[in-house]
Motif scaffolding. Sequence first.
Motif, PDB file in Angstrom:
ATOM      1  N   ALA A 197       0.808  -1.212   0.000  1.00 11.52           N
ATOM      2  CA  ALA A 197       0.000   0.000   0.000  1.00 11.52           C
ATOM      3  C   ALA A 197       0.840   1.260   0.000  1.00 11.52           C
ATOM      4  CB  ALA A 197      -0.932  -0.009   1.213  1.00 11.52           C
ATOM      5  N   GLN A 198       2.105   1.170   0.403  1.00 13.13           N
ATOM      6  CA  GLN A 198       2.999   2.329   0.431  1.00 13.13           C
ATOM      7  C   GLN A 198       3.879   2.438  -0.809  1.00 13.13           C
ATOM      8  OE1 GLN A 198       4.912   2.855   4.499  1.00 13.13           O
ATOM      9  NE2 GLN A 198       4.090   0.794   4.767  1.00 13.13           N
ATOM     10  N   SER A 199       3.714   1.536  -1.763  1.00 14.37           N
ATOM     11  CA  SER A 199       4.662   1.455  -2.886  1.00 14.37           C
ATOM     12  C   SER A 199       4.288   2.327  -4.079  1.00 14.37           C
ATOM     13  CB  SER A 199       4.766  -0.002  -3.358  1.00 14.37           C
ATOM     14  OG  SER A 199       3.509  -0.458  -3.830  1.00 14.37           O
ATOM     15  N   LYS A 200       3.099   2.911  -4.083  1.00 13.70           N
ATOM     16  CA  LYS A 200       2.627   3.577  -5.301  1.00 13.70           C
ATOM     17  C   LYS A 200       3.410   4.851  -5.597  1.00 13.70           C
ATOM     18  CE  LYS A 200      -1.571   5.162  -7.600  1.00 13.70           C
ATOM     19  NZ  LYS A 200      -3.030   5.363  -7.494  1.00 13.70           N
ATOM     20  N   TYR A 201       3.639   5.672  -4.582  1.00 10.14           N
ATOM     21  CA  TYR A 201       4.278   6.970  -4.799  1.00 10.14           C
ATOM     22  C   TYR A 201       5.699   7.023  -4.231  1.00 10.14           C
ATOM     23  CZ  TYR A 201      -0.527   8.221  -5.801  1.00 10.14           C
ATOM     24  OH  TYR A 201      -1.790   8.258  -6.315  1.00 10.14           O
ATOM     25  N   GLY A 202       6.294   5.882  -3.997  1.00  8.62           N
ATOM     26  CA  GLY A 202       7.675   5.860  -3.523  1.00  8.62           C
ATOM     27  C   GLY A 202       7.826   6.514  -2.166  1.00  8.62           C
ATOM     28  N   PHE A 203       8.759   7.442  -2.080  1.00  6.61           N
ATOM     29  CA  PHE A 203       9.084   8.116  -0.820  1.00  6.61           C
ATOM     30  C   PHE A 203       7.875   8.833  -0.235  1.00  6.61           C
ATOM     31  CE2 PHE A 203      10.638  11.968   1.361  1.00  6.61           C
ATOM     32  CZ  PHE A 203      11.375  11.379   2.363  1.00  6.61           C
ATOM     33  N   TRP A 204       7.046   9.441  -1.092  1.00 11.82           N
ATOM     34  CA  TRP A 204       5.894  10.206  -0.613  1.00 11.82           C
ATOM     35  C   TRP A 204       4.717   9.315  -0.262  1.00 11.82           C
ATOM     36  CZ3 TRP A 204       7.567  14.651   0.693  1.00 11.82           C
ATOM     37  CH2 TRP A 204       8.585  15.267  -0.043  1.00 11.82           C
ATOM     38  N   GLY A 205       4.782   8.039  -0.551  1.00  7.75           N
ATOM     39  CA  GLY A 205       3.712   7.124  -0.200  1.00  7.75           C
ATOM     40  C   GLY A 205       3.882   6.468   1.153  1.00  7.75           C
ATOM     41  N   TRP A 206       4.987   6.769   1.846  1.00  8.12           N
ATOM     42  CA  TRP A 206       5.221   6.172   3.155  1.00  8.12           C
ATOM     43  C   TRP A 206       4.146   6.598   4.149  1.00  8.12           C
ATOM     44  CZ3 TRP A 206      11.181   6.950   4.174  1.00  8.12           C
ATOM     45  CH2 TRP A 206      11.891   6.175   3.240  1.00  8.12           C
ATOM     46  N   ASN A 207       3.809   5.717   5.059  1.00  4.89           N
ATOM     47  CA  ASN A 207       2.866   6.055   6.128  1.00  4.89           C
ATOM     48  C   ASN A 207       3.447   7.066   7.109  1.00  4.89           C
ATOM     49  OD1 ASN A 207       0.747   4.383   5.254  1.00  4.89           O
ATOM     50  ND2 ASN A 207       1.641   2.605   6.281  1.00  4.89           N
ATOM     51  N   LEU A 208       4.744   7.297   7.045  1.00  4.45           N
ATOM     52  CA  LEU A 208       5.367   8.309   7.893  1.00  4.45           C
ATOM     53  C   LEU A 208       4.734   9.674   7.676  1.00  4.45           C
ATOM     54  CD1 LEU A 208       7.662   9.438   9.705  1.00  4.45           C
ATOM     55  CD2 LEU A 208       9.098   9.507   7.660  1.00  4.45           C
ATOM     56  N   TRP A 209       4.380  10.003   6.428  1.00  6.98           N
ATOM     57  CA  TRP A 209       3.811  11.307   6.104  1.00  6.98           C
ATOM     58  C   TRP A 209       2.308  11.350   6.387  1.00  6.98           C
ATOM     59  CZ3 TRP A 209       8.120  13.499   6.035  1.00  6.98           C
ATOM     60  CH2 TRP A 209       9.214  12.948   5.364  1.00  6.98           C
ATOM     61  N   ARG A 210       1.642  10.215   6.300  1.00  7.34           N
ATOM     62  CA  ARG A 210       0.206  10.180   6.573  1.00  7.34           C
ATOM     63  C   ARG A 210      -0.096   9.971   8.053  1.00  7.34           C
ATOM     64  NH1 ARG A 210      -2.508   6.048   2.463  1.00  7.34           N
ATOM     65  NH2 ARG A 210      -0.762   4.700   3.063  1.00  7.34           N
ATOM     66  N   GLN A 211       0.868   9.471   8.799  1.00  5.70           N
ATOM     67  CA  GLN A 211       0.686   9.201  10.224  1.00  5.70           C
ATOM     68  C   GLN A 211       1.878   9.741  11.025  1.00  5.70           C
ATOM     69  OE1 GLN A 211      -1.788   7.138  12.151  1.00  5.70           O
ATOM     70  NE2 GLN A 211      -2.975   7.900  10.434  1.00  5.70           N
ATOM     71  N   PRO A 212       2.146  11.042  10.990  1.00  2.92           N
ATOM     72  CA  PRO A 212       3.305  11.550  11.748  1.00  2.92           C
ATOM     73  C   PRO A 212       3.128  11.419  13.256  1.00  2.92           C
ATOM     74  CG  PRO A 212       2.007  13.361  10.851  1.00  2.92           C
ATOM     75  CD  PRO A 212       1.438  12.112  10.260  1.00  2.92           C
ATOM     76  N   ILE A 213       1.881  11.629  13.742  1.00  6.93           N
ATOM     77  CA  ILE A 213       1.636  11.483  15.184  1.00  6.93           C
ATOM     78  C   ILE A 213       1.781  10.020  15.591  1.00  6.93           C
ATOM     79  CG2 ILE A 213      -0.061  11.775  17.015  1.00  6.93           C
ATOM     80  CD1 ILE A 213      -1.257  14.073  15.419  1.00  6.93           C
ATOM     81  N   GLY A 214       1.189   9.136  14.795  1.00  5.73           N
ATOM     82  CA  GLY A 214       1.305   7.712  15.094  1.00  5.73           C
ATOM     83  C   GLY A 214       2.738   7.227  15.042  1.00  5.73           C
ATOM     84  N   PHE A 215       3.529   7.768  14.108  1.00  2.70           N
ATOM     85  CA  PHE A 215       4.934   7.379  14.010  1.00  2.70           C
ATOM     86  C   PHE A 215       5.700   7.778  15.263  1.00  2.70           C
ATOM     87  CE2 PHE A 215       9.296   8.599  12.833  1.00  2.70           C
ATOM     88  CZ  PHE A 215       9.778   7.352  12.453  1.00  2.70           C
ATOM     89  N   THR A 216       5.450   8.978  15.757  1.00  2.00           N
ATOM     90  CA  THR A 216       6.138   9.436  16.970  1.00  2.00           C
ATOM     91  C   THR A 216       5.762   8.583  18.171  1.00  2.00           C
ATOM     92  OG1 THR A 216       6.096  11.697  16.086  1.00  2.00           O
ATOM     93  CG2 THR A 216       6.560  11.432  18.433  1.00  2.00           C
ATOM     94  N   VAL A 217       4.455   8.298  18.321  1.00  2.00           N
ATOM     95  CA  VAL A 217       4.001   7.466  19.440  1.00  2.00           C
ATOM     96  C   VAL A 217       4.559   6.048  19.312  1.00  2.00           C
ATOM     97  CG1 VAL A 217       1.973   6.472  20.570  1.00  2.00           C
ATOM     98  CG2 VAL A 217       1.924   8.840  19.779  1.00  2.00           C
TER      99      VAL A 217
END
Length: 363
Positions: A197-217
Amino acid sequence: MIIDTTEVRAINSFSRLESFKEVYGLTRLLVPIFTPIFGITIGILIIVWLERKISAGVQQRIGPEYAGPFGILQALADGTKLLFKEDLLPSRGDILLFSIGPSIAVISILLNYLIIPFSYQLVLADLSIGVFLWISISSIAPFGLLMSGYGSNNKYSFLGGLRAAAQSISYEIPLTSCVLSISLLSNSSSTVDIVEAQSKYGFWGWNLWRQPIGFTVFLISSLAECERLPFDLPEAEEELVAGYQTEYSGIKFGLFYVASYLNLLVSSLFVTVLYLGGWNLSIPFLLIPDFFGINELEEVFGTTIGIFITLAKAYLFLFISITTRWTLPRMRMDQLLNLGWKFLLPISLGNLLLTTSSRLLSL
């Protein structure tokens, strides 16, 4: 009596063929089992060496130098020393709990590697409940630590085991909430589907950008689950001698360190899978030539590149966790529990609510 030599040769050939099939079948069964174990063992040795060298660099020291070139055999030397050391048992402790506690901690963490995809074709078990299997299995490890502390018949060990259980309960719920948010975004709990699911847009498709709060937690909670500084309260040397490890020696003492580094490596790999795109390259697929596509390659080259990318991202998280250990002070126990229950839990639940609302609006 006349013996037909042609028939004898046919019987011998058939017997050899059957033996070859049995050996081949046994090999196909054992190779997938022992290959990950060998790879994980090498990974742990590398992590131990990296921690020594990075900590030495932070403290302006040289670090291990004499056990092999640049000290790369130092971790192997330490493990060999622990293997041959005397295994002492507490005279008034519970020997059964004392003995099986380290094994439970190691085995429960080792099972998590079954669902980690190192590349598109290199995953032992692609389960539909993959990430939740990791959550459920990893919650067993604190029971092993609690059994070890209780079986030692030592007040410092028992207090360390209680701290490990309390810490695990405090940070397991925020960790699960972050995983739930990722599953909602990916419409699947399979680790392979989450990476895809993260492979479509490469670097910009990472869940890191869609879930920054979740990534920190997730980052903070995973460090607490691994009992790394500043969250190493269960084995705080200044307070509890060595916590649940106080009465241990020899190979049982080494198993605790193996469990610690296994947990650190599996957490790094799950950060890579859930938030950093897994085995995919970091540039959009539109800029990659067709002959260099990772998802389309079904050969050894594509698998090797996928493994390299996965491990490179995982070792980036390892570098951050090791650096954190040698730069931040240890928290108090009340501060650790307050952070988990009063801050991370509400933030992770709010992030899950926002993710659910956005998914409902997009339908």
